[in-house]
Scaffold this motif. Structure first.
Motif, PDB file in Angstrom:
ATOM      1  N   THR A  30       0.832  -1.211   0.000  1.00  0.00           N
ATOM      2  CA  THR A  30       0.000   0.000   0.000  1.00  0.00           C
ATOM      3  C   THR A  30       0.863   1.257   0.000  1.00  0.00           C
ATOM      4  O   THR A  30       0.518   2.253   0.630  1.00  0.00           O
ATOM      5  CB  THR A  30      -0.929   0.011   1.232  1.00  0.00           C
ATOM      6  N   ASP A  31       1.961   1.212  -0.734  1.00  0.00           N
ATOM      7  CA  ASP A  31       2.920   2.324  -0.695  1.00  0.00           C
ATOM      8  C   ASP A  31       2.903   3.178  -1.953  1.00  0.00           C
ATOM      9  O   ASP A  31       3.777   4.029  -2.126  1.00  0.00           O
ATOM     10  CB  ASP A  31       4.336   1.772  -0.492  1.00  0.00           C
ATOM     11  N   PHE A  32       1.918   3.009  -2.830  1.00  0.00           N
ATOM     12  CA  PHE A  32       1.925   3.749  -4.091  1.00  0.00           C
ATOM     13  C   PHE A  32       1.345   5.153  -3.976  1.00  0.00           C
ATOM     14  O   PHE A  32       1.370   5.917  -4.952  1.00  0.00           O
ATOM     15  CB  PHE A  32       1.183   2.957  -5.171  1.00  0.00           C
ATOM     16  N   TYR A  33       0.809   5.492  -2.822  1.00  0.00           N
ATOM     17  CA  TYR A  33       0.271   6.832  -2.585  1.00  0.00           C
ATOM     18  C   TYR A  33       0.929   7.383  -1.316  1.00  0.00           C
ATOM     19  O   TYR A  33       0.335   7.362  -0.238  1.00  0.00           O
ATOM     20  CB  TYR A  33      -1.252   6.775  -2.433  1.00  0.00           C
ATOM     21  N   ILE A  38       2.024   0.610   7.129  1.00  0.00           N
ATOM     22  CA  ILE A  38       2.830   1.803   6.840  1.00  0.00           C
ATOM     23  C   ILE A  38       4.275   1.634   7.309  1.00  0.00           C
ATOM     24  O   ILE A  38       5.147   2.412   6.910  1.00  0.00           O
ATOM     25  CB  ILE A  38       2.212   3.084   7.439  1.00  0.00           C
ATOM     26  N   SER A  39       4.533   0.613   8.127  1.00  0.00           N
ATOM     27  CA  SER A  39       5.905   0.360   8.570  1.00  0.00           C
ATOM     28  C   SER A  39       6.654  -0.581   7.622  1.00  0.00           C
ATOM     29  O   SER A  39       7.860  -0.789   7.784  1.00  0.00           O
ATOM     30  CB  SER A  39       5.910  -0.237   9.988  1.00  0.00           C
ATOM     31  N   GLU A  40       5.955  -1.142   6.623  1.00  0.00           N
ATOM     32  CA  GLU A  40       6.610  -2.044   5.686  1.00  0.00           C
ATOM     33  C   GLU A  40       7.580  -1.289   4.792  1.00  0.00           C
ATOM     34  O   GLU A  40       7.415  -0.095   4.528  1.00  0.00           O
ATOM     35  CB  GLU A  40       5.560  -2.759   4.816  1.00  0.00           C
ATOM     36  N   ASN A  41       8.583  -2.004   4.315  1.00  0.00           N
ATOM     37  CA  ASN A  41       9.546  -1.416   3.396  1.00  0.00           C
ATOM     38  C   ASN A  41       9.407  -2.070   2.022  1.00  0.00           C
ATOM     39  O   ASN A  41       9.543  -3.277   1.890  1.00  0.00           O
ATOM     40  CB  ASN A  41      10.970  -1.619   3.916  1.00  0.00           C
ATOM     41  N   HIS A  42       9.116  -1.263   1.025  1.00  0.00           N
ATOM     42  CA  HIS A  42       9.020  -1.738  -0.353  1.00  0.00           C
ATOM     43  C   HIS A  42       9.839  -0.830  -1.252  1.00  0.00           C
ATOM     44  O   HIS A  42      10.039   0.349  -0.948  1.00  0.00           O
ATOM     45  CB  HIS A  42       7.568  -1.749  -0.836  1.00  0.00           C
ATOM     46  N   TYR A  43      10.282  -1.378  -2.371  1.00  0.00           N
ATOM     47  CA  TYR A  43      11.039  -0.598  -3.342  1.00  0.00           C
ATOM     48  C   TYR A  43      10.194  -0.386  -4.594  1.00  0.00           C
ATOM     49  O   TYR A  43       9.425  -1.262  -4.998  1.00  0.00           O
ATOM     50  CB  TYR A  43      12.340  -1.314  -3.711  1.00  0.00           C
TER      51      TYR A  43
END
Length: 451
Positions: free
Chosen positions: A146-149, A221-226
């Protein structure tokens, strides 16, 4: 009736062909989409619908291409950013008949705003859903990123939590059909198994064990993605509609002279990392076939011309398939034969490899002008690292190399040596000469220091 999964190696992308009566539907097709037509025709079916679960970020959608080839209608979710020009918009509760089967739309935002899931019903047994095509909302063993925004992190994580409740409400009997399996960049915790049910995920999926919406949001929100740069290209193409893949998925063969004269932006050695380290052409980067999907999008930009160096023709064919699926189409050709090049007197360079003993000696000696550079991801680094090593994620070297000192000696390390070879090969292609690779990486270090 027919329900067949079509897996795309490298990307770990999963698409589906569903058929009943004389009709068929395809869910989340890839760019090289002739396979769906062939399979449908073999079963005596006509493709009438193409369903997209969301705007993909990691591959070019085949939906507009397949629609042009078959006349099928494309169905996509509501997209606030920009309408999907090649699709009709579906909303919660819409229903589509495929023979005796029905696909009912669930709006499931969170991973992307336009995300849909499709609940699959057999009208002869209509009480509960047979299955659900979950896209990138729910995987086997994980849920969507859920890190695209970035300016809406808490909001979209909360939306995903709500969407998952819709999917769970379909009942434990429903089989799940996600858009990716283990190895995809769309999730890090997926099970290697590609079959599951809502009930099994409810009991075993770690993210579904979180019952509190607020707690789920904080975890997400604490996850790490590239996000490799090519994601933006995929997003644009998947709104506008990408072009069909080349009909011949094999690069033309280059002679050594043609390779030297073709002036590509990148010469990519797609052989095994150990083969690259043993001997490669100066200026070439290392990107093994099975790592193209994960890392090509970090180092190659749209429109750049590529020449490939392989061990055999099969490698060339597989590499081109991987590259075409992420829209790197300008492949000028491929060369097979590093040994033959050496026999012709061509200069061949090597990439030295060192073992744990040498790494420990250098660390103990506090060597000037030497850096042990860890290129693993942040989560791996946080779990275990070597004291006094430095860290740059392998993909971030696409720009971070500019800040490194070309006069300095760098030893690249990862978990085993494969990503380190990609990193070293990239630096070598940018003019770095004082490089070697820690063979075995953190795995070898742990073995030596656990004894």
């Amino acid at each position: 009736m027919l329900l067949e999964k079509i897996k795309t190696p490298g990307l770990s992308h999963l698409s589906y062909l569903v058929g009943s009566g004389d009709q068929a539907a395809v869910i989340d097709p890839r760019r090289d989409c002739e396979t769906y037509i062939e399979k449908a025709r073999a079963a005596g079916l006509k493709i009438t619908h193409i369903f997209e679960t969301h705007r993909n970020e990691d591959l070019v959608s085949g939906a507009p291409i397949l629609a042009e080839m078959t006349g099928a209608k494309v169905v996509h979710g509501p997209n606030p950013e920009k309408p999907i020009v090649y699709a009709q918009t579906a909303h919660e509760g819409d229903c589509f008949a495929i023979g005796q089967l029905e696909l009912q739309v669930l709006e499931t935002p969170g991973h992307t705003d336009d995300h849909l899931a499709y609940a699959l019903y057999d009208t002869a047994y209509p009480d509960k859903a047979v299955g659900v095509f979950t896209g990138d909302a729910l995987f086997v063993g994980d849920v969507g990123r859920t890190d695209f925004y970035p300016d809406r992190l808490k909001e979209v994580a909360g939306l995903l939590f709500d969407s998952l409740q819709k999917i769970l409400a379909l009942g434990d009997q429903a089989m799940i059909y996600p858009a990716h399996g283990a190895g995809s960049v769309c999730g890090s915790g997926m099970a290697k198994r590609e079959f599951s049910s809502v009930g099994h995920e409810r009991l075993n999926n770690p993210r579904l064990q979180i019952k509190s919406r607020d707690e789920f949001i904080e975890v997400k929100i604490s996850e790490n993605h590239y996000q490799p740069p090519y994601f933006k290209l995929m997003e644009r193409l998947n709104m506008e509609g990408g072009e069909a893949a080349p009909r011949v998925m094999r690069p033309r063969n280059l002679s050594l002279d043609e390779l030297k004269d073709c002036n590509p932006d990148h010469v990519i050695d797609i052989r095994d990392p150990m083969a690259y380290a043993s001997g490669h052409l100066p200026g070439s980067m290392s990107l093994p076939v099975d790592m193209i999907s994960a890392f090509a999008g970090w180092f190659i930009a749209e429109g750049e011309r590529l020449a490939l160096i392989a061990s055999d023709e099969q490698e060339l064919s597989e590499a081109m398939e991987h590259l075409i699926r992420i829209a790197f189409d300008d492949i000028v050709g491929g060369y097979v034969g590093i040994v033959a090049a050496a026999k012709q007197g061509e200069h061949i360079t090597q990439m030295p490899m060192i073992e744990t003993t040498e790494v420990a000696l250098r660390l103990d000696a506090d060597k000037d002008n030497w850096t042990l550079l860890d290129v693993r991801d942040d989560d791996e680094r946080a779990n275990n690292s070597i004291e006094n090593s430095e860290h740059i994620y392998v993909g971030h070297l696409n720009e971070a190399w500019r800040k490194l000192d070309k006069e300095r000696h760098y030893t690249l390390m990862c978990a085993s040596g494969e990503r380190a070879t990609v990193a070293a090969g990239w630096l070598a292609s940018q003019g770095f000469e004082n490089l070697d690779i820690y063979l075995g990486g953190i795995s070898a270090w742990q073995q030596a220091h656990d004894k």
